[in-house]
Every structure is written in C-alpha cells, then in structure tokens.
Design a protein around this motif. Structure first.
Motif, PDB file in Angstrom:
ATOM      1  N   ASP A 164       0.823  -1.211   0.000  1.00  0.00           N
ATOM      2  CA  ASP A 164       0.000   0.000   0.000  1.00  0.00           C
ATOM      3  C   ASP A 164       0.860   1.266   0.000  1.00  0.00           C
ATOM      4  OD1 ASP A 164      -2.345  -1.381  -0.101  1.00  0.00           O
ATOM      5  OD2 ASP A 164      -2.774  -1.278   2.038  1.00  0.00           O
TER       6      ASP A 164
ATOM      7  N   ARG B 299       1.616   1.876  -3.490  1.00  0.00           N
ATOM      8  CA  ARG B 299       0.446   2.446  -4.172  1.00  0.00           C
ATOM      9  C   ARG B 299       0.389   3.959  -3.972  1.00  0.00           C
ATOM     10  NH1 ARG B 299      -4.451   0.232  -1.625  1.00  0.00           N
ATOM     11  NH2 ARG B 299      -5.532   1.574  -3.117  1.00  0.00           N
TER      12      ARG B 299
ATOM     13  N   SER C   1       0.677   6.890  -6.833  1.00  0.00           N
ATOM     14  CA  SER C   1      -0.357   7.916  -6.922  1.00  0.00           C
ATOM     15  C   SER C   1       0.247   9.319  -6.831  1.00  0.00           C
ATOM     16  CB  SER C   1      -1.386   7.711  -5.804  1.00  0.00           C
ATOM     17  OG  SER C   1      -2.322   8.761  -5.765  1.00  0.00           O
TER      18      SER C   1
END
Length: 536
Positions: A443, A446, A450
C-alpha cells in the motif's frame, strides 16, 4: 358530478399554452428551447423502411417476445422454480393466469377483432407474509415474457385531489419502463403491494383519502380506462407535446389503454387470517377435528380459505374484489426452505455476497452446516427471505471491511463463524499476519505511484520508512493510504519549490521523515535555498 369535473384537465392546460404562445415575447424566450428540441428529433423513417439504430442495424420489434409467446403453464412454473423456493400453489395459479392472459394478448396483436371483444382479465390477488417471494415471482414472470414491470406500495397513493401520488402514475411509470413505447407498455404488468393497508374499515372515523378512494381509482385502472400520458402537474411534458404540435408534427396518441395491462396486488393480510378462522368456527373451546387442528398450526392456511365475503368484511369494495378473480396465498418459509434458497435459488443473497467479495479478489467457501445455521437464525427474524440478508450482513460486515486491505484472498465460513463472526475474523487475521504486513507494505508503493502520477515527483521509501508507516497505521487502526496522505499533505508544495530551484525530482524518504515529516521538509527547503545561493 358536474360538467366541469368531467372535462379533461389536459385540454384546459393545452388551451392555456396556446394562449400563452400567442405572446411574441414568450415565443422569443422559448425559441432556443424549441430549436434544441427540433435538433434532437431524428428524421422519421420513410414508408416501408425499418427504423435503424446509430450503427445502421434494424431495431428489434419490442412486441416480438409477446407475439412469439408459446409457454405452457408447467414451463412457466419450472422457470419460476429456478428463482423462488416453495410456493408451489402460487406458482401453479400464476402460471395459468399469465399464460391465459398473454395468449389473449398475442391474439389481440394479431387480430383487431379480438381486441374489440369483451375480456375479463385474470388479475391476481397474492396473500402472504413478507419475504416469501411475491414480488420476486412477478418480476421474473415479466422478465420471462419480455414486458415492462412496475411495482409500488399502495400506501403511497391518495384519492385524486389530495396530497399524494395518483394511481395513474403507475401506468405512466410503465411507459417509462418501456422506454416510452406506449404499445409495449399497454401489455405490461403492474404490481401493487401492501394492498391490505388501504382497507377502508380503519378509516370510518373521517375522510378516507387513502382507503376507499384509492380502491375506486385502482378499480378504474384494473377494469379498462384511458390514462393520460402526461399528468396535469407535468408542465414540461405538456410544453413538449404542445411544441411538437406547433412544429406541425404528427401528434402522438395522448393516452394509453389499461385494457390489457395485467394487475397483481398483494398484502400480508394478518388480521384476515383471524377473521377467516372465526368464520370457520375453529375458535371454540375443546378439541376440534384433525383438519381443524392442522389448520390452527398456521394462519397462512386460513388465508387459503378466504372468500369474497371475508375481503369485503376486511374493508374492500365488492367491485374491487370482483376485479381480482385469481386469488392465492403464499406459504410462510421454514428454516429448511431458507436453507434451500441459499443452496439452489438463482441470484440468492449468498451469491450476491460472493460477487461482492470477488470485487476485491477474495473468495470464500460456506459448507452446509454453516448454511443451515444461517437459515435457523434467519427464521427467527420472521421476515422470510429478507431475514437471510439480515444474518449474512451481520456475519460478513467486518470481513468486508477488513479483508480487502489484506493479502488474504480465501477464507472458509463454518457454523462457528456464523455464531461468532468477530472472533473468527480476528483469528483469520492473526493467522495471516505475515500476509497482512506484506499487503500493507504494498500500500505504501500504491501511495508512491499515486503521488508521482498526480504531482510528477518521486518518493523513494527506505525499507525502514515503509515498516514505520505500517506500524503506525496498524496501531492507529487506519489505512496506509490515509496515513500517508496525512503525513505528506504539504510535500507537494515544498518539493515543487525545491525542484524549481535545484531541478531535483526524486526524494528519499527515510524513517526520520516518517517520524516528523514537517521538520524534514522544512530542512530540505532551507537547504535548497542555500545550495542555489552557493551556485550563484
């Protein structure tokens, strides 16, 4: 009734619109709207030419499914068996009524003389408790035949002239469901639930605006009447129809006939069962026959024995009951029936939960013992099949919340999970802690991806920094993404300042940055100014 009451209110509205449109200022004000409306109208097809879609493909005739309807009652029953458990008698009665009605409709489409003949529709009255599949039965019947279907609760309607919905709106909604095709809509199915709530008996103390008056209005629809496609309150619809006439286009039929619309009404009729029981004189002291004792076990059996006089006594108009010649009671669902729904019914609640989890790439297995435990708990809810959703939601609620943020992609549900879902979820997470930590580390990546897509800046996390983020997120019971967004909310502006002064677009994130991000960002900005001054 006065002549004024008999006048069509739509004609009066159209007259007022014609008077308004004579005003040149008003014509100018509406000119853009009229022009845009003209632009939206496709050119009408030439005579003998099939209507085509944007891809130049001929459109299917929406009445083809009715023209080709050749189902036999037993075939309809077998189709309904795929979706609704039990209710054998209801399925048999509905199958016959539906086949009779749509065989007649098919003949009407083929021969106008049949359309003109007298016809007594097999409108249906369904009795039975909530959650036994009454609505689901009719929805699937409509799907099988290929006709529009509208469902509404009787309690939302009021007598014409009072605040509340007009029953004519049911027919207009049917046209909407048919995508504006009036010809198809006139063969659709209208389903009115909670019809027992408008029995007039409870309204004797005052003006009855949602009981007897609604019955009379529904009676007109069920019998045969012409319903205006635009309600008097639909000013936009009236304006559009008027402008079409102003353009000299062929006026569309302003009404729809209810002659061939099939009406299904239903209700729980709890108090009716008691009334029937008293009529059958089964409430006397002492022991009755074996048949009486068997009937006394279930109020639903009493509904099967309801007669016209029972409905009139309950508070329904004789004419209203007379327009519902087909009557059948649905059976209450037992825990075994509820288990069968989860095991064999197409599109049941358990299948929906499987699809919900598959949306996160997660699968689960549920054995028969667990399913029967769910059914046992659902039966205690006394809400039929809806009780299954209540129990399944209670079981899977926390699983849905927690598992998508882990790397767990498969789990099993046993009887213990059904009774203690929170404890079993905690055990599942503890047993897969390594997978959980690995997923949380992903995560962080991620968030990095982003951040780079949004701001064009690269954050390169050291392993220690990733671990620190995961530990902090776990201790605060927050998602890694939310924690990173909070910690790095000001980095966009600070890093862009540094990038402009130094040309640097990649930044290393170590454990110190995680511990105090604002302090480290300020230090980086100050250093960027010092570095640029030295270069000068």
């Amino acid at each position: 009734m006065s002549k004024k009451d008999d006048d069509n209110p739509l004609e009066e509205i159209q007259k007022q619109l014609r008077d308004l449109m004579k005003n040149k200022n008003l014509q100018v004000a509406f000119a853009p709207f009229m022009q845009s409306s003209e632009d939206e109208q496709p050119a009408p097809p030439k005579e003998g030419e099939k209507k085509e879609t944007e891809n130049n493909e001929p459109q299917d005739d929406p009445l083809d499914s009715i023209r080709s309807f050749d189902r036999k009652p037993k075939e309809v029953r077998d189709y309904l068996d795929r979706f609704v458990i039990k209710q054998e008698q209801a399925k048999r009665v509905l199958s016959v009524a539906v086949c009779d009605h749509y065989n007649h409709v098919r003949r009407c489409i083929q021969d106008d003389r049949v359309q003109a003949a007298e016809y007594l529709k097999p409108n249906v009255l369904l009795l039975g408790p909530t959650g036994v599949g009454k609505t689901y039965l009719m929805r699937n019947v409509a799907k099988l035949i290929g006709v529009p279907f509208v469902k509404a609760d009787a309690t939302k309607f009021s007598e014409t002239g009072y605040v509340g919905n007009d029953v004519d709106d049911l027919v207009r909604d049917l046209v909407k469901q048919a995508d504006g095709n009036v010809e198809l809509a006139q063969y659709g199915i209208i389903y009115v639930d909670e019809i027992d709530k408008i029995a007039a008996e409870g309204s004797r103390g005052g003006r009855d605006v949602s009981g007897r008056g609604v019955q009379i209005n529904l009676l007109k629809l069920m019998e045969e009447t012409e319903v205006n496609l635009h309600s008097p309150q639909d000013m936009m619809g009236q304006m559009k129809a008027f402008m079409e006439m102003q353009r000299g286009g062929k006026p569309k039929k302003p009404t729809i006939s209810t002659k061939n619309i099939l009406f299904i009404v239903s209700g729980a009729f709890d108090q009716l069962a008691e009334s029937v029981r008293k009529r059958l004189d089964l409430n006397r002291i002492g022991f009755g026959s074996s048949e009486e004792q068997e009937l006394s076990k279930s109020g639903i059996n009493f509904l099967n024995k309801a007669e016209t006089q029972d409905f009139i006594k309950y508070g329904f108009e004789p004419e209203f009951v007379g327009r519902l010649p087909v009557r059948v009671a649905c059976d209450e669902l037992t825990k075994d029936d509820l288990a069968d729904i989860l095991l064999s019914s197409e599109g049941n609640a358990l299948d929906q939960y499987r699809k919900d989890f598959e949306g996160y790439g997660i699968k689960f297995e549920m054995g028969n013992p667990a399913i029967h435990e769910v059914a046992k708990l659902a039966a205690k809810e006394k809400t039929g099949a809806r009780g299954l959703v209540t129990i399944l939601e209670r079981i899977f609620r926390d699983f849905k919340f927690e598992l998508p943020s882990t790397s767990i992609r498969k789990f099993s549900v046993d009887a213990e999970t059904v009774s203690q879902p929170t404890e079993k979820l905690r055990e599942l997470i503890e047993d897969n802690q390594d997978l959980l930590d690995e997923n949380l580390l992903e995560d962080v990546d991620r968030f990095v991806d982003s951040f780079k897509r949004e701001h064009g800046l690269e954050l390169r996390f050291r392993k220690a920094a990733k671990v620190a983020v995961v530990k902090e997120a776990t201790s605060e019971n927050r998602s890694v993404l939310a924690l990173c967004e909070k910690k790095f909310k000001d980095f966009e502006h600070g890093l862009k300042i540094i990038s402009q002064r130094t040309g640097k677009n990649s930044f290393v994130i170590d454990k110190k940055v995680i511990e105090d991000p604002d302090k480290e960002l300020s230090r980086w900005v100050v250093e960027s100014f010092s570095s640029s001054e030295e270069k000068e």
